[in-house]
Design an enzyme around this catalytic site. Structure first.
Site, PDB file in Angstrom:
ATOM      1  N   LYS A 197       0.849  -1.195   0.000  1.00  0.00           N
ATOM      2  CA  LYS A 197       0.000   0.000   0.000  1.00  0.00           C
ATOM      3  C   LYS A 197       0.885   1.246   0.000  1.00  0.00           C
ATOM      4  O   LYS A 197       1.929   1.274   0.682  1.00  0.00           O
ATOM      5  CB  LYS A 197      -0.900  -0.050   1.234  1.00  0.00           C
ATOM      6  CG  LYS A 197      -1.959   1.022   1.362  1.00  0.00           C
ATOM      7  CD  LYS A 197      -2.793   0.740   2.617  1.00  0.00           C
ATOM      8  CE  LYS A 197      -3.925   1.729   2.826  1.00  0.00           C
ATOM      9  NZ  LYS A 197      -4.726   1.366   4.029  1.00  0.00           N
ATOM     10  N   SER A 278      -9.465   1.065   3.231  1.00  0.00           N
ATOM     11  CA  SER A 278      -8.699   1.966   2.385  1.00  0.00           C
ATOM     12  C   SER A 278      -7.627   1.272   1.551  1.00  0.00           C
ATOM     13  O   SER A 278      -7.054   1.877   0.642  1.00  0.00           O
ATOM     14  CB  SER A 278      -8.036   3.035   3.273  1.00  0.00           C
ATOM     15  OG  SER A 278      -7.123   2.443   4.207  1.00  0.00           O
ATOM     16  N   SER A 302      -9.685  -1.497   7.067  1.00  0.00           N
ATOM     17  CA  SER A 302      -9.059  -1.226   5.775  1.00  0.00           C
ATOM     18  C   SER A 302      -8.259  -2.370   5.164  1.00  0.00           C
ATOM     19  O   SER A 302      -7.858  -2.288   4.010  1.00  0.00           O
ATOM     20  CB  SER A 302      -8.174   0.017   5.873  1.00  0.00           C
ATOM     21  OG  SER A 302      -8.962   1.159   6.094  1.00  0.00           O
TER      22      SER A 302
END
Length: 609
Positions: A197, A278, A302
């Site tokens: 990420k 996310s 997330s």
């Protein structure tokens, strides 16, 4: 997990022929039996070890081959009795073949799509593919699939799961291949391409946190977790997109775009739908086979939401098991980093590389003495036998898809030997679930520490007001940024300080839910992670509002008769005691092996050559 193997028959009775059964011969570059090998303790791969090194190698095969024809009782048979797989009291070529299947080696045809880390290691050990091959092929898939509209539906969208690829990835892959040639397989991640990420610092790619305002944030070191992956020989392939500054579940970002422009990440199963957030880019990329394994962060869902939306396994570790140093924070009271993977096996392998005490993140000191040699030791298909698992009925949605899949999951758990009981939660449980995220009250405070210690000096947007002034952020969230910037130090301390209300509530939640487990003699609590492309109630808050670990595993997909979103995945989440990830991994693995619920997104199959 039983890997794919090329099937062969014994053409002769010589040892060489026996060693060739199942496509096994001595791995190139792995002749040195004392080569360092990171622990891989999945019972399938260790239970036939004869030499005491917890793996099946050429040395084990030589021992069992030398004992061909030995019968019980005899000293010769007793020395290799473990290898009598068919329990007929005699060591035969069939036993040699069975032992050979437990070595991480496969010279059969390799298929990249849905390949696990074990599949990759077996093929690389056999010389069928190299890490350079894997890296090249994943880069080709990113180029072909990530920004193209593959879905013919009118409302179909590109994935947009990757913000940047690593210019140094092929060099890292070549270095991994050189290590394998000289030392053998030193790690289960050696040469495996990984996407992280884009809120994890990487010294060879900028860290934008999904915000165009930070496009120039080239840090001079790696996040601690990324350093652990590199130490294990992994190839850091790419930075995955995310919801800007990891705020929500939409995965809308502005990185790499002019002011006023944003991009949404799509699910590879139904591209008109979000990949979740996310960590949505990680979820979409791993589901679509654009990388081997992925990493995300989880403050309030997330990792687990994109895992559910994209039919992946996600691990939200205990807060304190993985370091947050070098990760752009959202709310450090609840932030934690972990893997998203196509299998529980891959998730366990990945988790092994990123634990450890980090003086820069003091909460990690709590893990001392509580981390196993390897989480892969928990990969036992019988792990559900004799366990006791609870669920709270109000955490199960009444929609048709969830009801059908949850009922089937309860039946599977019971068929695998678990006792599953409905639990009446104690007073205070609703308060645990209702505690809000720290993202508003903690963001400005925690971001300031990251800016001070990690943000590249070239970045001028160093405070929330400066981020807003740049214009290169998700402008529809202006009021959210303004509210975060308005939080004073006194308000922060009253919330997240040592005696703050949030700090106190998380501790109380951990005590209450641990008491639920202990009082009910439960190994875990289960609940659906989400519904079809949506979150459900406050389910995602149970883990972050207690700090306790959770592992989410696919349990199936929506069908047309459900009248929800056909093809949408829904996961089953297992929550357990602090630092008891091993139990959750074992339960999740046994469930996964009994269901094989994950499907591969049909739109993103093998590339044609």
């Amino acid at each position: 997990m039983t890997p794919r193997r090329r099937t062969a028959t014994v053409a002769a009775t010589s040892i060489i022929s026996a060693l060739a059964v199942g496509g096994l011969v001595v791995a190139p570059g792995a002749a040195a039996d004392d080569a360092p090998v990171a622990a891989f303790l999945a019972p399938y791969y260790t239970e036939l070890d004869l030499t005491g090194d917890d793996q099946v190698t050429a040395a084990d095969l030589e021992l069992v081959s030398a004992a061909l024809g030995a019968t019980s009782p005899s000293a010769e048979f007793d020395a290799v009795a473990t290898a009598d797989v068919d329990a007929d009291g005699v060591i035969t070529v069939a036993d040699v073949a069975a032992v050979s299947q437990r070595a991480i080696y496969d010279d059969g045809e390799f298929q990249l799509v849905e390949a696990s880390a074990v599949d990759m290691q077996a093929a690389m050990n056999a010389g069928v593919v190299s890490s350079v091959d894997l890296t090249t092929d994943y880069l080709a898939r990113i180029a072909a699939y990530d920004t193209a509209k593959v879905d013919p539906a009118a409302d179909g969208r590109p994935l947009h799961s990757i913000i940047t690829t690593n210019d140094e990835a092929l060099a890292a892959a070549a270095a991994a291949d050189a290590t394998r040639a000289s030392q053998g397989m030193t790690s289960m991640l050696l040469g495996v391409p990984i996407a992280v990420k884009d809120n994890y610092d990487t010294l060879d790619m900028p860290t934008t946190a999904g915000c165009g305002c930070w496009d120039a944030n080239q840090t001079d070191d790696d996040a601690t977790m990324v350093a652990g992956l590199r130490d294990a020989g992994a190839v850091i392939l790419a930075k995955a997109s995310l919801d800007e500054f990891a705020y929500g579940f939409a995965s809308e970002y502005t990185a790499g775009q002019p002011a006023g422009q944003t991009t949404l990440v799509a699910s590879p199963y139904v591209t008109s739908r979000t990949a979740g957030g996310s960590s949505g880019g990680t979820g979409a990329a791993i589901a679509a086979n654009l990388a081997g394994i992925g990493f995300g962060t989880d403050t309030g869902g997330s990792i687990r939401i994109p895992s559910s939306y994209n039919q992946l396994v996600g691990v939200r570790p205990t807060v304190g098991l993985t370091s947050r140093t070098g990760i752009v924070p959202l709310a450090l009271s609840q932030d934690t980093g972990g893997p998203l993977a196509r299998s529980v096996t891959d998730a366990a392998i990945a988790l092994d590389a990123v634990t450890g005490v980090d003086a820069s993140d003091p909460v990690t000191a709590e893990q001392q003495g509580r981390v196993p040699t390897s989480y892969t030791a928990a990969l036992d298909p019988t792990a559900l036998e004799g366990t006791r698992i609870g669920y709270v009925a109000s955490m199960v949605s009444t929609d048709a898809t969830t009801q059908r899949l949850f009922a089937a999951s309860l039946a599977t758990l019971r068929a695998q030997g678990a006792t599953v009981v409905a639990v009446t939660p104690p007073a205070g449980f609703a308060r645990v679930l209702s505690e809000s995220s720290g993202s508003t009250n903690e963001f400005a405070h925690d971001l300031a520490a990251y800016t001070r210690d990690h943000l590249a000096p070239e970045v001028t947007a160093r405070t929330i007001p400066e981020i807003q002034a740049s214009g290169r952020y998700v402008q529809s969230r202006a009021s959210i940024y303004t509210a975060r910037a308005a939080v004073t130090e006194a308000q922060y301390q009253a919330w997240a300080g040592p005696t703050g209300s949030h700090t106190t509530q998380i501790a109380a939640g951990q005590q209450l839910v641990t008491g639920m487990l202990d009082g009910g003699d439960l190994d875990a609590l289960i609940y659906p992670s989400a519904v079809a492309y949506n979150s459900f109630s406050t389910n995602m808050r149970l883990s972050p509002n207690t700090g306790m670990p959770a592992v989410t595993v696919p349990m199936g997909q929506a069908i047309a008769a459900d009248a929800t979103v056909t093809g949408a995945g829904i996961n089953l989440e297992f929550l357990g005691r602090d630092y008891d990830e091993s139990t959750l991994i074992g339960l999740g693995y046994a469930f996964e092996q009994a269901t094989h619920a994950r499907t591969s997104p049909a739109l993103y199959g093998p590339l044609t050559k």
